[in-house]
Design a protein around this motif. Structure first.
Motif, PDB file in Angstrom:
ATOM      1  N   GLU A  12      -7.208  60.186 -35.788  1.00  0.00           N
ATOM      2  CA  GLU A  12      -6.981  59.490 -34.528  1.00  0.00           C
ATOM      3  C   GLU A  12      -8.181  58.628 -34.108  1.00  0.00           C
ATOM      4  OE1 GLU A  12      -4.230  59.237 -32.919  1.00  0.00           O
ATOM      5  OE2 GLU A  12      -5.217  58.005 -31.396  1.00  0.00           O
ATOM      6  N   ASP A  47      -9.152  65.704 -32.577  1.00  0.00           N
ATOM      7  CA  ASP A  47      -9.064  64.926 -33.819  1.00  0.00           C
ATOM      8  C   ASP A  47     -10.038  63.753 -33.737  1.00  0.00           C
ATOM      9  OD1 ASP A  47      -8.443  63.497 -36.042  1.00  0.00           O
ATOM     10  OD2 ASP A  47      -6.357  63.069 -35.483  1.00  0.00           O
ATOM     11  N   ARG A  66      -7.046  55.486 -36.430  1.00  0.00           N
ATOM     12  CA  ARG A  66      -6.237  54.681 -35.524  1.00  0.00           C
ATOM     13  C   ARG A  66      -7.126  53.919 -34.538  1.00  0.00           C
ATOM     14  NH1 ARG A  66      -2.538  53.924 -31.801  1.00  0.00           N
ATOM     15  NH2 ARG A  66      -3.421  55.363 -30.276  1.00  0.00           N
ATOM     16  N   ARG A  67      -8.170  54.570 -34.116  1.00  0.00           N
ATOM     17  CA  ARG A  67      -9.073  53.885 -33.195  1.00  0.00           C
ATOM     18  C   ARG A  67     -10.530  54.140 -33.574  1.00  0.00           C
ATOM     19  NH1 ARG A  67      -7.288  54.919 -27.136  1.00  0.00           N
ATOM     20  NH2 ARG A  67      -6.823  56.996 -27.928  1.00  0.00           N
ATOM     21  N   LEU A  90      -9.026  60.533 -26.140  1.00  0.00           N
ATOM     22  CA  LEU A  90      -7.994  61.332 -26.797  1.00  0.00           C
ATOM     23  C   LEU A  90      -6.985  61.850 -25.784  1.00  0.00           C
ATOM     24  CD1 LEU A  90     -10.139  63.177 -29.488  1.00  0.00           C
ATOM     25  CD2 LEU A  90      -8.547  61.276 -29.805  1.00  0.00           C
ATOM     26  N   GLN A  94      -4.555  59.143 -25.107  1.00  0.00           N
ATOM     27  CA  GLN A  94      -3.655  59.061 -26.244  1.00  0.00           C
ATOM     28  C   GLN A  94      -2.559  60.120 -26.134  1.00  0.00           C
ATOM     29  OE1 GLN A  94      -3.198  56.897 -28.368  1.00  0.00           O
ATOM     30  NE2 GLN A  94      -1.685  58.011 -29.576  1.00  0.00           N
ATOM     31  N   ASN A  95      -3.025  61.372 -25.845  1.00  0.00           N
ATOM     32  CA  ASN A  95      -2.059  62.459 -25.742  1.00  0.00           C
ATOM     33  C   ASN A  95      -1.077  62.186 -24.613  1.00  0.00           C
ATOM     34  OD1 ASN A  95      -3.270  63.682 -27.824  1.00  0.00           O
ATOM     35  ND2 ASN A  95      -4.506  65.091 -26.588  1.00  0.00           N
ATOM     36  N   LYS A 147       1.470  59.760 -25.756  1.00  0.00           N
ATOM     37  CA  LYS A 147       2.383  60.341 -26.744  1.00  0.00           C
ATOM     38  C   LYS A 147       3.470  61.168 -26.052  1.00  0.00           C
ATOM     39  CE  LYS A 147      -0.171  60.851 -31.064  1.00  0.00           C
ATOM     40  NZ  LYS A 147      -1.158  61.715 -31.699  1.00  0.00           N
TER      41      LYS A 147
END
Lengths: 340, 631
Positions: free
Chosen positions: B525, B551, B575-576, B623, B626-627, B630
């Protein structure tokens, strides 16, 4: 591999590179190049041990025309580059070719500090009192009022005098010559080559494109005997067509006197290039045309330990005292501890 | 030796000891108070005991700012631990403040509930006023968040040292050792290493030695006998690779790396430099080691420093200059000359806060673009950056290795944090270091003459040096014809030479170790990419986040131009990409331009390093976003 240069006596032309010379026809630089090559032959310089370093400007193309090692560096920095060369390998003979703009304007700082350190370099300053390569602006040695492209109304900068500056920077060898007087130039360059320490030579050099006739007063048959005086160690300062004029000290100042009558040679100022104090050399450096004849020759030649000798002396002393450096000892300097 | 001093309060029972994984202590006082000295002693003692250590001094640009003022405060921070440490610590667990100004400038960094040891004698109206306190902070409740210990250190030092024969003024100068003794007691440290150091240092001055020893022990016994402190802390020894260690700052390690390269190559080391903070210590260090044929040249200015180095390189020395950002700005024209003449040399840039004079004693990473791009024309040179103080040793050797192997100037970037920060260094065995062979040609490389710009398949020309018969040649800053080196202004040749010089630098990547991933080697990630001194806080932050199951991985660039050949491949596995830098995004711009990767910047330009917490928080927040998206 060519090793003949170490066994065979070279002539002036052996020091010429295969490059076409790109100075303007009639430029004073040609004469300087030729006399330098002659002097290298005279002193038996090895091409492989000789390095010419220059900055930027017409004079600084010099290294390209020599068959020795050469470095055409950047504007004003040649004395510093040359210092690095000399310190890295003191066995090399290192020459600097510079000009009035390169050496005294953009490179003024390096000029001063290299001279004061007495690094064993030969610094030839081609003084044409103009910026040539940038096509004709006034330089730090151009006279007040000089009309150039950048000073259409005349320069309002007072010039500085290279020899006075060099003496002020504690130079151990200071001399002046002129491009067209080839015998004298060769003699002065040979003296410089043999000096141990920074040897500074100002060479009056005619730029026939942008500052033609700048030194006419000192070169023309009609005037040169009255406008120049040749310095010889231990001899009185006598000049003029009939050698009838001399320089005498009046208190702290020089004056021009006519020989004959009451005034004898013994009354004149006698040159002493070995005076430890540079006062006499400085006084001579202040004699300018038209008030005085301009001195030519060696103003000052004294001995003093060179920078690289003293530095390498410290290196040698450190090796004697501590032994040649071992990396183990270097790393162990200070407090250490062991982890089991 | 027993030193008798009456404790102010007699202890009724031994102070309980609490074990900690790591502790951060900061000594702060006036710049004349000797804080750097006692900080260094505490570091050495901790390291010898077996702790891992990481330190960072923080001192003012002014040598002796007026005593007692905020401008004159000097601090020394030490992190010692039972585990691997990579930074000098985020928050301070204990602050020793020798006067009001030191309190004012440092107390913000002390953790809530942290130990605050005050030299009570210095909190007089004059000093309070100099520090800008309207009322005494020790008495107005403003320090309630901390455990405050007011100790009259000057009086107690004077009492301890009264029979030494020193003047009151000189006795007062021993109070730093009093504070050190107390801190030693608080953390269960042995006095022995410092006692030994004092013996070595002042063995010939019996009165000074005696006073400092007495002050040190008096501080220790004060802790031993007072009831003031409710607990002591012990940090067990860390698991460290076996071997012999010493402590090194980045500047010391860098100087040793330079000397090592020269010694392995059997060459003189030429160091041309102009004094500048924070690089001057490299000059000082090198000038002490002349028996290694180190030739130091203190030049008249920055330009003379680099140009003398160019001359020394031309003449065959291993040549290096050291400076900081303002000096690099002055040197750039000459560095381009070295690029044009293709001569090997090293430019060390110990970065500091800029622009202009900026923050001379503070750290920053804002010279990356200056190193990569900062010259006229297309002027590529190799750029390296050390990641820790000890890494400066390795990277200094690497810089010379590349310079000579590729006949190019090499930038080595350090910074104020690495230069003055210290960590333990596993002393290498010189016989196990890589060989470093430097070759100079002695014969023609063409039928009957020498072609200075004839190249090997890596496009590298030969390093022929003056003194070699038959190889006389000329170099210079004008464009030159390929192979012959003759001056040449032809359009096609210029284009060819421009590309060739760039390609030569790119070829260096073949010899550069691959970029390594710390964490998920298969990608994931988030990758935190760093360069230079951010290695410590980035790696520790990623370590912490990973232990929480996040991650996130990290990678650290020590080769900036050219970058390791696998850099793009690694970056694209994630990803980033987050790039923390002590500038406004210079590596980020470089990464975006090179790989078309839209990296995220994290930028701090405060003259001080990132904390682990700051990076940890940023990772968490990225993160978390991101979560959130998602779900």
């Amino acid at each position: 591999m060519s090793t003949e240069s170490s066994v065979i006596q070279l002539t002036a032309k052996d020091y010429a590179s295969d490059q076409d010379i790109r100075w303007c026809p009639g430029c004073g630089d040609y004469s300087i190049l030729q006399q330098v090559k002659k002097v290298l032959a005279t002193v038996g310089a090895k091409r492989e041990n000789t390095v010419f370093v220059s900055g930027i400007g017409c004079s600084s193309r010099f290294p390209y025309y020599m068959s020795t090692y050469g470095f055409h560096s950047i504007h004003g920095r040649a004395p510093a580059v040359a210092t690095g060369v000399k310190v890295a390998n003191p066995a090399l003979d290192v020459w600097v070719a510079t000009g009035d703009g390169d050496g005294l304007s953009i490179g003024g700082n390096h000029f001063l500090h290299t001279i004061r350190r007495n690094v064993n370099l030969k610094i030839l300053l081609f003084n044409n009192r103009i910026y040539g390569l940038t096509k004709g602006q006034y330089s730090p040695t151009s006279p007040l009022g000089k009309k150039t492209k950048s000073t259409p109304d005349g320069s309002v900068d007072y010039p500085l005098h290279p020899i006075s500056v060099a003496i002020g920077a504690e130079a151990t060898f200071v001399a002046r010559s002129i491009d067209v007087n080839v015998k004298h130039l060769e003699h002065v360059l040979e003296r410089a080559a043999k000096h141990k320490g920074t040897a500074f030579v100002e060479i009056y050099q005619n730029c026939n494109i942008f500052n033609d006739m700048a030194f006419e007063y000192a070169t023309s048959k009609e005037t040169k005997d009255d406008t120049t005086v040749f310095l010889e160690h231990g001899k009185p300062l006598i000049f003029g067509k009939d050698k009838k004029k001399g320089i005498r000290l009046h208190g702290m100042n020089p004056e021009i006197v006519e020989l004959g009558g009451d005034i004898k040679e013994d009354d004149l100022l006698f040159h002493d290039e070995k005076q430890v104090e540079p006062s006499l050399a400085y006084l001579l450096s202040r004699m300018h045309f038209p008030e005085f004849p301009e001195p030519m020759g060696v103003f000052r030649a004294v001995e003093r330990p060179t920078y690289e000798d003293m530095l390498m002396g410290q290196v040698d002393a450190a090796v004697r005292a501590k032994g040649p450096g071992k990396l183990e000892d270097l790393y162990d300097d200070g407090e250490t501890w062991v982890v089991n | 030796m027993v030193v008798s001093i009456e404790p102010p309060v007699t202890k009724t029972k031994p102070t309980p000891v609490v074990e900690r994984e790591e502790i951060t202590v900061r000594f702060a006082g006036d710049s004349g108070d000797g804080m750097q000295l006692v900080g260094t002693q505490m570091t050495n003692t901790s390291a010898m005991f077996g702790n891992d250590v990481s330190t960072f001094p923080d001192f003012p640009a002014e040598i002796r700012a007026p005593a007692g003022t905020l401008a004159g405060v000097s601090g020394y921070q030490l992190n010692f631990g039972a585990r691997k440490l990579r930074t000098a610590g985020d928050t301070v667990n204990a602050l020793i403040a020798m006067n009001p100004a030191a309190l004012k400038t440092n107390v913000e960094d002390l953790e809530q509930g942290g130990i605050l040891v005050i030299n009570d004698d210095a909190f007089n109206p004059t000093n309070l006023q100099k520090a800008g306190y309207k009322e005494n902070p020790l008495e107005n409740g403003s320090l309630e968040r901390y455990q405050l210990f007011r100790i009259p250190m000057e009086k107690l030092t004077a009492e301890a040292c009264k029979d030494t024969g020193l003047t009151a003024r000189n006795i007062a100068r021993c109070k730093n050792f009093y504070s050190l003794g107390l801190v030693y007691w608080l953390y269960g440290k042995s006095l022995e290493p410092t006692e030994r150091w004092l013996q070595d240092k002042f063995g010939k001055k019996a009165d000074v030695l005696s006073a400092n020893l007495k002050a040190l022990r008096a501080g220790y016994y004060f802790g031993e006998t007072t009831d003031m402190f409710s607990v002591r802390y012990l940090v067990p020894a860390a698991k460290i690779a076996p071997g012999r260690y010493r402590k090194v700052t980045g500047n010391e390690a860098l100087a040793m790396g330079l000397i090592t390269a020269a010694r392995l190559a059997n060459k003189p080391l030429f160091y041309g430099s102009y004094p500048i903070t924070p690089a001057s210590d490299i000059l000082h260090e090198l000038s002490r080691h002349k028996n290694f044929d180190v030739r130091t040249f203190q030049a008249e200015d920055e330009i003379a420093a680099i140009t003398s180095v160019i001359g020394a390189s031309f003449a065959g020395a291993l040549a290096v200059t050291g400076t900081s950002g303002p000096g690099v700005a002055l040197k750039q024209e000459a560095i381009a000359l070295a690029i044009m003449t293709e001569l090997p040399l090293v430019i060390v840039n110990v970065q500091r806060g800029g622009p202009s004079t900026g923050l001379p004693t503070k750290t920053e990473q804002a010279d990356l673009h200056q190193a990569i791009w900062g010259r006229n024309g297309e002027a590529p040179c190799c750029v390296l950056a050390a990641s820790t103080p000890a890494d400066c040793f390795h990277m200094a050797m690497e810089a010379f290795r590349i310079a000579v192997q590729y006949m190019t100037p090499v930038f080595l970037l350090s910074d104020g944090y690495l230069a003055n920060g210290a960590e333990p260094w596993l002393i290498p065995d010189p016989s196990k270091l890589d060989k470093f062979v430097v070759k100079h040609p002695t014969t023609h490389n063409d039928t009957d003459h020498f072609l200075p710009y004839k190249r090997n398949p890596d496009l590298v020309r030969e390093w022929a040096i003056p003194g070699t018969p038959g190889l006389e040649h000329r170099v210079g800053g004008l464009e030159k014809r390929d192979i012959t080196g003759d001056v040449c202004y032809e359009p096609d040749n210029h284009d060819h030479m421009i590309r060739l010089r760039r390609q030569k630098i790119d070829n260096i990547a073949k010899t550069v170790p691959p970029l390594e991933i710390y964490g998920n080697t298969n990608g994931g990630e988030l990758l935190v990419l760093g360069w230079g001194s951010t290695y410590g806080p980035i790696t520790s932050a990623v370590e912490r986040c990973r232990s929480k199951g996040l991650d996130v991985s990290s990678a650290h660039l020590r080769y900036l131009d050219p970058m390791p050949q696998n850099s793009g491949e690694i970056l694209k596995k994630f990803r980033r990409v987050l790039i923390p830098e002590m500038n406004l995004g210079q590596l980020r711009a470089h990464i975006r331009a090179t790989f078309l990767i839209d990296a995220i910047g994290m930028n701090k330009v405060q003259g001080k390093p990132f904390t682990i917490n700051e990076i940890e928080t940023q990772i968490g927040s990225l993160l978390h976003q991101q979560n959130g998206r998602k779900s």
